[in-house]
Design a protein around this motif. Sequence first.
Motif, mmCIF file in Angstrom:
data_model
loop_
_atom_site.group_PDB
_atom_site.id
_atom_site.type_symbol
_atom_site.label_atom_id
_atom_site.label_comp_id
_atom_site.label_asym_id
_atom_site.label_seq_id
_atom_site.Cartn_x
_atom_site.Cartn_y
_atom_site.Cartn_z
ATOM 1 N N ILE A 167 -43.419 -24.637 59.201
ATOM 2 C CA ILE A 167 -43.474 -26.104 59.277
ATOM 3 C C ILE A 167 -44.559 -26.484 60.276
ATOM 4 N N THR A 168 -45.379 -27.460 59.912
ATOM 5 C CA THR A 168 -46.330 -28.027 60.876
ATOM 6 C C THR A 168 -46.175 -29.539 60.883
ATOM 7 N N SER A 169 -46.266 -30.116 62.084
ATOM 8 C CA SER A 169 -46.210 -31.578 62.202
ATOM 9 C C SER A 169 -47.430 -32.070 62.955
ATOM 10 N N ILE A 170 -47.919 -33.252 62.529
ATOM 11 C CA ILE A 170 -49.020 -33.882 63.270
ATOM 12 C C ILE A 170 -48.515 -35.096 64.034
ATOM 13 N N THR A 171 -47.225 -35.425 63.902
ATOM 14 C CA THR A 171 -46.704 -36.595 64.621
ATOM 15 C C THR A 171 -45.747 -36.144 65.714
ATOM 16 N N GLU A 172 -45.762 -36.854 66.820
ATOM 17 C CA GLU A 172 -44.916 -36.459 67.947
ATOM 18 C C GLU A 172 -43.506 -37.015 67.804
ATOM 19 N N ASN A 173 -42.516 -36.214 68.236
ATOM 20 C CA ASN A 173 -41.136 -36.715 68.252
ATOM 21 C C ASN A 173 -40.952 -37.670 69.428
ATOM 22 N N LYS A 174 -40.118 -38.689 69.218
ATOM 23 C CA LYS A 174 -39.826 -39.643 70.300
ATOM 24 C C LYS A 174 -38.541 -39.254 71.018
ATOM 25 N N HIS A 175 -37.728 -38.416 70.377
ATOM 26 C CA HIS A 175 -36.463 -37.933 70.951
ATOM 27 C C HIS A 175 -36.498 -36.412 70.889
ATOM 28 N N PRO A 176 -35.648 -35.746 71.684
ATOM 29 C CA PRO A 176 -35.634 -34.268 71.600
ATOM 30 C C PRO A 176 -35.276 -33.823 70.174
ATOM 31 N N ILE A 177 -35.969 -32.782 69.688
ATOM 32 C CA ILE A 177 -35.596 -32.232 68.375
ATOM 33 C C ILE A 177 -34.904 -30.897 68.591
ATOM 34 N N ASN A 178 -34.006 -30.571 67.686
ATOM 35 C CA ASN A 178 -33.197 -29.373 67.836
ATOM 36 C C ASN A 178 -33.858 -28.185 67.129
ATOM 37 N N LEU A 179 -34.641 -27.408 67.929
ATOM 38 C CA LEU A 179 -35.367 -26.262 67.373
ATOM 39 C C LEU A 179 -34.412 -25.177 66.875
ATOM 40 N N ARG A 180 -33.185 -25.194 67.432
ATOM 41 C CA ARG A 180 -32.204 -24.173 67.038
ATOM 42 C C ARG A 180 -31.881 -24.237 65.549
ATOM 43 N N LYS A 181 -32.153 -25.381 64.941
ATOM 44 C CA LYS A 181 -31.877 -25.494 63.502
ATOM 45 C C LYS A 181 -32.718 -24.510 62.683
ATOM 46 N N LEU A 182 -33.776 -23.956 63.309
ATOM 47 C CA LEU A 182 -34.633 -23.009 62.576
ATOM 48 C C LEU A 182 -34.285 -21.552 62.884
ATOM 49 N N THR A 183 -33.356 -21.324 63.815
ATOM 50 C CA THR A 183 -33.101 -19.959 64.302
ATOM 51 C C THR A 183 -32.712 -19.002 63.180
ATOM 52 N N GLN A 184 -31.654 -19.329 62.456
ATOM 53 C CA GLN A 184 -31.143 -18.373 61.461
ATOM 54 C C GLN A 184 -32.157 -18.099 60.360
ATOM 55 N N LYS A 185 -32.962 -19.100 60.063
ATOM 56 C CA LYS A 185 -33.977 -18.907 59.012
ATOM 57 C C LYS A 185 -35.237 -18.241 59.556
ATOM 58 N N ARG A 186 -35.280 -18.018 60.871
ATOM 59 C CA ARG A 186 -36.478 -17.545 61.568
ATOM 60 C C ARG A 186 -37.742 -18.233 61.055
ATOM 61 N N ALA A 187 -37.601 -19.555 60.856
ATOM 62 C CA ALA A 187 -38.749 -20.343 60.393
ATOM 63 C C ALA A 187 -39.642 -20.661 61.581
ATOM 64 N N LYS A 188 -40.954 -20.788 61.324
ATOM 65 C CA LYS A 188 -41.890 -21.091 62.411
ATOM 66 C C LYS A 188 -42.222 -22.576 62.422
ATOM 67 N N PHE A 189 -42.401 -23.111 63.640
ATOM 68 C CA PHE A 189 -42.846 -24.498 63.778
ATOM 69 C C PHE A 189 -44.123 -24.510 64.608
ATOM 70 N N ALA A 190 -45.144 -25.220 64.160
ATOM 71 C CA ALA A 190 -46.397 -25.311 64.926
ATOM 72 C C ALA A 190 -46.929 -26.738 64.887
ATOM 73 N N TRP A 191 -47.450 -27.187 66.022
ATOM 74 C CA TRP A 191 -48.087 -28.495 66.082
ATOM 75 C C TRP A 191 -49.516 -28.416 65.576
ATOM 76 N N GLU A 192 -50.002 -29.545 65.073
ATOM 77 C CA GLU A 192 -51.447 -29.711 64.852
ATOM 78 C C GLU A 192 -51.901 -30.937 65.622
ATOM 79 N N TRP A 193 -52.923 -30.763 66.480
ATOM 80 C CA TRP A 193 -53.595 -31.895 67.129
ATOM 81 C C TRP A 193 -55.080 -31.700 66.903
ATOM 82 N N MET A 194 -55.675 -32.588 66.165
ATOM 83 C CA MET A 194 -57.073 -32.456 65.761
ATOM 84 C C MET A 194 -58.022 -32.391 66.957
ATOM 85 N N TYR A 195 -57.604 -32.945 68.112
ATOM 86 C CA TYR A 195 -58.494 -33.012 69.279
ATOM 87 C C TYR A 195 -58.393 -31.804 70.195
#
Length: 343
Positions: free
Chosen positions: A245-273
């Motif tokens: 999963i990649t996101s280019i928008t910032e979260n305004k509230h804490p997000i629960n990264l643990r939701k990806l644990t069992q799936k061992r899914a990866k999360f990465a930010w993109e910032w063009m700058y």
Amino acid sequence: MKAIGFKKHLEIDENDSLFEFETIKPTATGHDILVKVVATSVNPVDVGVRQSGHTTLRQPKIIGWDAVGIIEEIGDKVTLFKKGERVFYAGSFIRSGSNSEYQLVDERIVGHAPTTLNDAQAAAMPLTSLTAWEALFEQLEISPKNKMANQNKTILIINGSGGVGSVATQLASWAGLTVIASASRTETISWVLSHGATKTVNHRKNLVQEVRNLGYQYVDYILELNDLDGHWDEMAELIKPSGRITSITENKHPINLRKLTQKRAKFAWEWMYTKSFYQTEDMITQHQILDKVACLLDNGTLVSTLNKVLSPINVRNLKEAHRLIETNHMIGKVVVSQSSHLN
Ligand SMILES: NC(=O)c1ccc[n+]([C@@H]2O[C@H](COP(=O)([O-])OP(=O)(O)OC[C@H]3O[C@@H](n4cnc5c(N)ncnc54)[C@H](OP(=O)(O)O)[C@@H]3O)[C@@H](O)[C@H]2O)c1
């Protein structure tokens, strides 16, 4: 030279939300080129920077990132460009912007403008193309050369019709992926289908249900381009085990990264700058990406995402472009161009 900027963070309809002023024309040194700007497009970042803050600035701040223009002067270390060449670029987050007659920009983040596109069509492309390219091919680690392998893979692009989505759908389709793009209105649905999406889902409805209705339990990749908070739980449910999963928008509230644990899914930010902000060693890849995008536009693989042109570049038209972005319903890109010629 003339420039347009702001000192106070005002509502766009207030008189001085953007105003014109005279400032000193800069000179190119080192890796900088001096560009005479002929067209600029407005992005959500323009609105965000104009709106955020409470203090009155001592000097007017010149914003504007996307630009097309002609090189007027080159610095002593410039090797990639010559005077007189037509270029396009998205600039740096920490330097003076493209809402001015002339702008300095580091050659390593500049591309040769596509030759078959007019100024407005070309100005629509740099920032969103860099974002979509880096998100797909660097952060999601999709290989555009592996088209056969990609044919068995599916990507969900949340917000297919905005500036970035309109390029990301085209690039993902070019890489061979099956592209599911989200769109919520008749106009946006037909826009995403004509810009590389094979299927659509509605981001105003439950995305899990929408994707499952298409026959997919999970998707291999998710590119999030609007409202990370709002779509996080849906993405955690829809991502395939070991998916990305990649996101280019910032979260305004804490997000629960643990939701990806069992799936061992990866999360990465993109910032063009990131590359120009930190002057990273691979900063020159933005020059390479823009040149590649220009080739893909010139050979017809990609089409410009331009949807509206305002002309000439002045306060009234820049304000109108900001207003359109602020609706959060923009389809493709709005460009403010010096010339009203469309060909
Ligand atoms: N990190 C980076 O480097 C980077 C780069 C560029 C942009 N951004 C950020 O990415 C976001 C998108 O930028 P953009 O220029 O592509 O946007 P944009 O052109 O302003 O996007 C407008 C589109 O968003 C859709 N939309 C509205 N609400 C939505 C929701 N809740 N879920 C999904 N889609 C929704 C609308 O479709 P409907 O009208 O059909 O609802 C509309 O067509 C902005 O927040 C921007 O600041 C970040």
